[in-house]
Design an enzyme around this catalytic site. Sequence first.
Site, PDB file in Angstrom:
ATOM      1  CG  ASP A  51     -84.448 -35.395  33.818  1.00 50.15           C
ATOM      2  OD1 ASP A  51     -84.929 -36.326  34.774  1.00 50.15           O
ATOM      3  OD2 ASP A  51     -83.981 -34.269  33.860  1.00 50.15           O
TER       4      ASP A  51
ATOM      5  CG  ASN B 238     -75.917 -26.769  36.628  1.00 51.17           C
ATOM      6  OD1 ASN B 238     -76.429 -27.499  36.837  1.00 51.17           O
ATOM      7  ND2 ASN B 238     -75.328 -26.687  35.141  1.00 51.17           N
TER       8      ASN B 238
ATOM      9  CG  HIS C  12     -79.761 -29.217  36.058  1.00 49.90           C
ATOM     10  ND1 HIS C  12     -78.251 -29.105  35.789  1.00 49.90           N
ATOM     11  CD2 HIS C  12     -80.044 -29.727  36.791  1.00 49.90           C
ATOM     12  CE1 HIS C  12     -78.410 -30.838  36.432  1.00 49.90           C
ATOM     13  NE2 HIS C  12     -79.587 -31.193  37.421  1.00 49.90           N
TER      14      HIS C  12
ATOM     15  CD  GLU D 178     -77.341 -29.094  32.520  1.00 52.52           C
ATOM     16  OE1 GLU D 178     -77.407 -28.212  33.035  1.00 52.52           O
ATOM     17  OE2 GLU D 178     -76.720 -30.584  32.248  1.00 52.52           O
TER      18      GLU D 178
HETATM   19  C1  GLP Z   1     -80.135 -34.813  37.250  1.00 57.59           C
HETATM   20  C2  GLP Z   1     -81.708 -34.672  37.104  1.00 57.59           C
HETATM   21  C3  GLP Z   1     -81.882 -33.803  38.058  1.00 57.59           C
HETATM   22  C4  GLP Z   1     -82.025 -33.867  39.733  1.00 57.59           C
HETATM   23  C5  GLP Z   1     -80.381 -33.293  39.517  1.00 57.59           C
HETATM   24  C6  GLP Z   1     -79.130 -32.961  41.138  1.00 57.59           C
HETATM   25  O1  GLP Z   1     -79.133 -33.809  36.925  1.00 57.59           O
HETATM   26  N1  GLP Z   1     -81.634 -34.726  35.576  1.00 57.59           N
HETATM   27  O2  GLP Z   1     -83.535 -33.195  37.884  1.00 57.59           O
HETATM   28  O3  GLP Z   1     -82.225 -32.874  40.410  1.00 57.59           O
HETATM   29  O4  GLP Z   1     -79.299 -34.739  38.992  1.00 57.59           O
HETATM   30  O5  GLP Z   1     -79.225 -34.349  41.464  1.00 57.59           O
HETATM   31  P1  GLP Z   1     -78.910 -34.991  43.023  1.00 57.59           P
HETATM   32  O6  GLP Z   1     -79.967 -35.510  43.941  1.00 57.59           O
HETATM   33  O7  GLP Z   1     -78.133 -35.927  42.292  1.00 57.59           O
HETATM   34  O8  GLP Z   1     -77.794 -33.875  43.882  1.00 57.59           O
END
Ligand code: GLP
Length: 251
Positions: A67, A136, A138, A143
């Site tokens: 993304d 959440n 995702h 989402e």
């Molecule tokens: C972002 C990314 C996700 C990732 C998530 C969790 O929103 N788009 O791909 O898995 O964050 O992030 P973190 O590893 O900082 O908790």
Amino acid sequence: MRIIIEANYDEMSKKVSKLIAKHIFYKPRTVLGLATGETPLGMYKELVSLYDSDLIDFHDITTFNLDEYLGLDKDNPQSYNYYMHNNLFNHINIPKDNINIPLGLATDIAKEAIDYELKIRRIGGIDLQILGIGRNGHIGFNEPDIKFEALTHVVKLDNQTIEDNSRFFDSMDEVPNQAISMGIKTIMRAKKIILMASGIEKADTIRDSIYGNITPTLPASVLQLHPNVTYILDKAAASKLDLHKTNIDLL
Ligand code: GLP
């Protein structure tokens, strides 16, 4: 589904980097799906150190990132493009043309999404997809309440995601509220998936994704339907799992 529980964040990072190295060793032309966020940072560091020790060659791999924020230029330090170059690509021997990250500033964003999806399809799909997970549930930026049939598309970010990701920006107002993301269907087409999670704040989400109902309300729950998925967790993220009550394969 397999679950691997490592003692801590560093061990989790090492485990995932070794599995990636193993995959590339046996299939140099691996198509790798990559994630951003805080969780994979240690794993990227490990991959760079394996490369520095001549233990892994990235010359023939191709990567597709999950993304990118909408509206951020690729040189913006908060963009995922910048993150990937800063943490991995600038330190290894992957050819620039083999790197794919959705363009957050594409003039025709709908076309960018279709082209990205087609490029993945044309190369024969993703061999190994690395995922993190949002609090959440995702995956990528898919989402809660996303359609499981979604391919790469533009998404509106959840309030919790905006709040969680605000730690990387100077203020809440700067956090983009839209992104372009591989869809659930794009992710589910990967041949193998590794989901990594660390820390107690992910423990409830991990438990519900593994044992709970398969529902768009918790996007990661869809992974229960994937034939080759491995969760690699540290102890804290795995702390709400009741491993005796399941028939899940343990490694
Ligand atoms: C972002 C990314 C996700 C990732 C998530 C969790 O929103 N788009 O791909 O898995 O964050 O992030 P973190 O590893 O900082 O908790």
